[in-house]
Write a protein that holds these residues in place. Structure first.
Motif, PDB file in Angstrom:
ATOM      1  N   LEU A 269       0.835  -1.208   0.000  1.00  0.00           N
ATOM      2  CA  LEU A 269       0.000   0.000   0.000  1.00  0.00           C
ATOM      3  C   LEU A 269       0.869   1.257   0.000  1.00  0.00           C
ATOM      4  N   SER A 270       1.897   1.262   0.834  1.00  0.00           N
ATOM      5  CA  SER A 270       2.769   2.427   0.924  1.00  0.00           C
ATOM      6  C   SER A 270       3.471   2.692  -0.409  1.00  0.00           C
ATOM      7  N   ARG A 272       2.314   1.895  -3.335  1.00  0.00           N
ATOM      8  CA  ARG A 272       1.287   2.451  -4.227  1.00  0.00           C
ATOM      9  C   ARG A 272       1.130   3.951  -3.957  1.00  0.00           C
ATOM     10  N   GLY A 273       1.141   4.333  -2.698  1.00  0.00           N
ATOM     11  CA  GLY A 273       1.040   5.747  -2.360  1.00  0.00           C
ATOM     12  C   GLY A 273       2.184   6.559  -2.940  1.00  0.00           C
ATOM     13  N   LYS A 284      -5.254  10.836  -3.559  1.00  0.00           N
ATOM     14  CA  LYS A 284      -5.247   9.371  -3.453  1.00  0.00           C
ATOM     15  C   LYS A 284      -3.986   8.877  -2.759  1.00  0.00           C
ATOM     16  N   THR A 288      -3.986   6.539   0.591  1.00  0.00           N
ATOM     17  CA  THR A 288      -3.320   5.232   0.547  1.00  0.00           C
ATOM     18  C   THR A 288      -2.260   5.124   1.629  1.00  0.00           C
ATOM     19  N   GLN A 289      -1.481   6.180   1.825  1.00  0.00           N
ATOM     20  CA  GLN A 289      -0.456   6.162   2.871  1.00  0.00           C
ATOM     21  C   GLN A 289      -1.101   6.086   4.257  1.00  0.00           C
ATOM     22  N   GLU A 291      -3.904   4.635   4.972  1.00  0.00           N
ATOM     23  CA  GLU A 291      -4.363   3.250   5.139  1.00  0.00           C
ATOM     24  C   GLU A 291      -3.185   2.345   5.520  1.00  0.00           C
ATOM     25  N   ALA A 292      -2.049   2.546   4.854  1.00  0.00           N
ATOM     26  CA  ALA A 292      -0.850   1.765   5.193  1.00  0.00           C
ATOM     27  C   ALA A 292      -0.409   2.043   6.623  1.00  0.00           C
ATOM     28  N   THR A 310       6.285   5.847   7.059  1.00  0.00           N
ATOM     29  CA  THR A 310       4.983   6.177   6.482  1.00  0.00           C
ATOM     30  C   THR A 310       4.530   7.571   6.912  1.00  0.00           C
TER      31      THR A 310
END
Length: 894
Positions: A269-270, A272-273, A284, A288-289, A291-292, A310
């Motif tokens: 996820l990170s 992707r961020g 976004k 995303t970050q 959420e990670a 993060t």
């Protein structure tokens, strides 16, 4: 009856053992498929039976496999607890089982790694390395692989690469076919190549992917790791669509294996961020970050390097969104998530630099917090507290950089931190000078700016020189110093042999020998620092140089110009006996072209280009200087170290002739103001005499080069000049001017060393730069830079009347790395070197004139004016007035 009972018992034991083995093999099968919970259950059931049968080695092995399952599912506390308990059990109950003990240590080390405790991982794995039963078996390869990860986490890239290459070599020798262990090594080597060699990284990742897919199929966690790294590689090349596709494949595999939170999911996820941020989709990216982050906190709590990283990435997005206050808060959270035992009460709080998980993440968080505070000040608040806090944070960055340098093991890795540090110092100088202009503490903030500038100068060289001094004062026995010298000499020799060998059959043995010797050297230095704490403290002491201390030692006619090339400005620090000024000059867009243009115009005799570039650089680099100065010491930065400031032209205001800087000032150079101050403060040397060396012919050398007939006349004439003085001359000519003779000479006894010979600078591998001498049966005639470091020179002046000996590899934040640095480290107080190849006839005339001038006042060890007068004599001559002949020879020192 007894016989029957024994038979039944034996049969029952056999059946039980078979059942436990089936359970164990079932666990192995599940583990290979990535079904770690079912594997754990099988191992656990097997362990119960093995314990009942008192098959204690199998019982211990099952417990280690259970801990390994915890590791794969991200249950790190359970993993560490079970691995520690099992290690204690093996040590107490099964002390003879060295292989099991090693396996437990390796597992515990890997768990520490994933928990962010790189320090504990290093301690555990180093202990394992020192007790390897066989340094060429697969267990050793696993240990080397894990140590490679530890060193990579510490940004000791070169050491990490050597460990991974060693692991791969053992695995190739021990394993048949395409084993997944080979893929592990390819994967790790790909990560090391990722920063500098995209193609090599992708080749390694694809090699790993092919092996994993063949061994495990396409839905295995190891395959997911390859996809994740291929996403990294594509993102680095701005192939964002391809990178996101790989991350989708990665997450699909994680979802099929792990329900709920898992470190690998959070990591994906990170990443992707990061890609979304690079694409400019900040909204976004932030979601995303976040959420990670929540997943990491649920897994690890609020104190972990991944949590810190993060928070840092969230702050980076917020900074780009111009949400400066939120960014400062995120960077502050990142800083304190990286610290084991500290909390903050205010956004302005700064940490104690101790007990941190990851120094590099901490440095990035501090640097970006300072930038966010700057942006908050200029973009929102204009509060003095914000900009002053930014400067305080840059100063904290500087302290941390000093600590990071201590943990870098090789020169290459130490130099690499200099590039990162240069960005911190650029920001720090700019902020300090802003406060200097806006407050009544002008001098105070200018001094801070100067300190930042000085920190950016040749830190690796200064540490090496400091280390030599530390040994002299720490009471280290001579036999240990002799051992260290022998290890360093052996490393230098092996590096040369490896670089020059064309025999493939020797390559492997040389690589093995170099790995083992470097390993021994690291162990030696670690023990030296522990046993002699005074040596450690002196070695890493960061001496601050004050402007007042330098001013006190300068004569009324001497000035110092220290340069720092920033992103947008060139900062020039002028220090003289009475003046301390700082100039912030707009950096020309074509600065690189101007410096290269000047060099090429002089070397290839292009008058029009020389005239324009020289005048432009004068305007760019030389501020208004106070009256009364007669000499300037230039402390250049970056590419500025490749040009002779003497050749810069000041444009005539009344239509007359333009004037070379040489015509106004005696000019010398140095690597740092602290080195200059040492020279100004040094007592007079006691060495006497001059050693003159001229091989003349180079037909027998490895590289056949043109002979230098003028060099023979040069050294003979200089010898004649010295005959009537107290410094008796000694001459090594032709075959006598051998590498073997020079190494056997007592170089520390000569006041002057003069080499009239060829030299070659290797910019890609500075340690392989060399001076050419006459070869003998035991020496090849190439005195490499790496060998010069081991010489003991006590000369007031070393002259390299040779080709391009003043050049080398230009490293951001470190300067030029080449022959001149190695001579300075070896003890030369002052150096004369050349910036390009010059005819030996004009060189001979310049050198002879220089020594004539110097011998007119031989008690004075200030050489700058002597060299200036020698150059002016060529400038005024009919044959050698062009800068091509006189400009390349520069003096490093006084």
């Amino acid at each position: 009856m007894m016989k029957r009972i024994l038979t039944v018992t034996f049969l029952l034991t056999t059946l039980l053992t078979a059942a436990q083995q089936d359970l164990f093999l079932s666990g192995e099968n599940y583990f290979q498929q990535g079904q770690y919970i079912r594997a754990f259950e099988s191992y656990q059931a097997a362990s119960v039976g093995f314990q009942q049968q008192q098959t204690l080695d199998q019982y211990a092995l099952c417990n280690l496999k259970m801990a390994e399952c915890h590791l794969e599912t991200g249950a790190l506390n359970q993993c560490m607890s079970q691995a520690r308990n099992t290690l204690e059990y093996i040590t107490d109950v099964l002390p003879q089982e060295k292989v099991l003990q090693l396996r437990a240590q390796l597992l515990l080390g890997e768990a520490y790694l994933k928990a962010g405790r790189n320090d504990l991982a290093m301690e555990t794995l180093t202990s394992a390395e020192q007790s390897l039963p066989d340094p060429t078996d697969l267990s050793a390869a696993e240990c080397y692989n894990d140590l490679g990860v530890v060193y990579w986490n510490n940004k000791n890239k070169e050491t990490a690469k050597s460990y991974h290459e060693r692991a791969l070599k053992i695995r190739k020798a021990r394993l048949k076919g395409e084993d997944p262990l080979l893929a592990d090594s390819y994967l790790n080597l790909g990560l090391i190549y990722l920063e500098d060699d995209f193609l090599q990284a992708v080749i390694n990742f694809n090699n790993a992917l092919k092996i994993y897919q063949a061994a495990y199929g396409k839905n295995h966690p190891s395959v997911a790791l390859c996809y994740g790294n291929l996403a990294f590689a594509n993102s680095a090349q701005n192939n964002f669509g391809e990178a996101l596709t790989y991350l989708d494949l990665t997450m699909n595999i994680w979802d099929s294996h792990y329900s709920g939170d898992h470190p690998n999911k959070a990591f994906t996820l990170s990443n992707r961020g990061r890609i979304l941020e690079a694409q400019g989709d900040y909204h976004k990216a932030l979601l995303t970050q976040q959420e990670a982050l929540q997943q990491y906190i649920r897994l690890y709590g609020v104190k972990h390097p991944e949590v810190a990283n993060t928070f840092y990435l969230i702050g980076s997005v917020q900074l780009k969104q111009e949400n400066y206050k939120e960014a400062v808060e995120s960077f502050q959270k990142s800083i304190y998530a990286n610290l084991q035992n500290q909390e903050y009460t205010s956004l302005y709080d700064l940490p104690e630099l101790q007990d941190y998980f990851n120094a590099d993440i901490l440095l990035s968080s501090l640097q970006y917090k300072a930038q966010a505070l700057e942006a908050l000040h200029f973009g929102k608040t204009l509060k003095p507290s914000d900009i002053k806090s930014a400067l305080s944070t840059y100063l904290k960055c500087d302290d941390l950089i000093s600590q990071i340098r201590q943990k870098r093991l090789t020169e290459g890795d130490k130099i690499r931190i200099g590039s990162i540090a240069a960005d911190v110092y650029d920001d720090g100088i700019r902020t300090a000078l802003y406060l200097s202009d806006k407050t009544f503490q002008k001098k105070y903030f200018r001094e801070i700016a100067f300190t930042f500038c000085e920190r950016s100068k040749s830190a690796v060289l200064l540490e090496a020189i400091n280390e030599t001094k530390a040994k002299a004062f720490a009471g280290i026995p001579n036999h240990l110093l002799t051992l260290e010298d022998s290890l360093k000499t052996e490393i230098s020799l092996l590096e040369q042999l490896l670089a020059n060998t064309k025999d493939e059959s020797r390559l492997g043995s040389l690589q093995n020998a170099l790995f083992e010797t470097r390993q021994s050297y690291r162990t030696f230095i670690t023990s030296l620092e522990k046993e002699y704490p005074n040596y450690f403290n002196l070695k890493y002491r960061q001496a601050d140089i004050s402007v007042a201390a330098l001013q006190e030692k300068l004569t009324p006619t001497a000035g110092v110009l220290s340069y720092f090339i920033g992103e947008e400005s060139i900062f020039v620090f002028l220090i003289s006996k009475k003046d301390f000024e700082v100039f912030s000059l707009p950096k020309a867009d074509n600065l690189v072209q101007l410096t290269k243009g000047l060099r090429n115009a002089i070397k290839y005799h292009i008058p029009s280009t020389f005239q324009s570039s020289s005048i432009s650089l004068y305007k760019q680099l030389i501020p208004d200087l106070p009256d009364g100065l007669q000499s300037l010491t230039i402390i250049p930065d970056g590419l500025l170290g490749t040009i002779p400031f003497e050749s810069l032209l000041s444009e005539s205001k009344d239509g007359g002739n333009n004037t070379y800087l040489l015509e106004k000032y005696a000019i010398s150079y140095d690597y740092a103001a602290s080195l200059l101050l040492e020279k100004l403060d040094a007592p007079a040397g006691t060495a006497m005499g001059i050693l003159l060396t001229a091989p003349v012919s180079f037909e027998q050398n490895e590289l056949t080069m043109a002979s230098l007939p003028g060099s023979e006349q040069e050294v003979k004439e200089i010898r004649y000049l010295f005959l009537s003085g107290a410094d008796a001359p000694e001459i090594l000519l032709k075959d006598q001017a051998s590498e073997a003779m020079l190494k056997s000479s007592k170089l520390s006894e000569y006041k002057y060393l003069h080499f009239a010979t060829h030299g070659i600078v290797n910019e890609s591998k500075p340690a392989l730069s060399r001076i050419f001498l006459s070869p003998t049966e035991n020496e090849d005639g190439s005195l490499y830079s790496g060998e010069i470091y081991g010489l003991n020179i006590g000369a007031d002046l070393v002259t390299l009347s040779a080709c391009e000996t003043g050049l080398g590899k230009v490293e951001k934040g470190e300067g030029i790395i080449g022959l001149s640095r190695s001579l300075m480290y070896a003890g030369a107080k002052n150096l004369i070197v050349s910036l390009w190849q010059v005819s030996d006839a004009s060189t001979a005339q310049l050198m002879i004139e220089f020594y004539k001038q110097h011998l007119n006042h031989s008690g004075n060890m200030i050489f700058a004016d002597d060299l200036r007068k020698a150059k002016l004599s060529l400038l005024k001559s009919s044959s050698y007035s062009d800068p091509y002949y006189w400009a390349p020879f520069i003096l490093i020192g006084l």
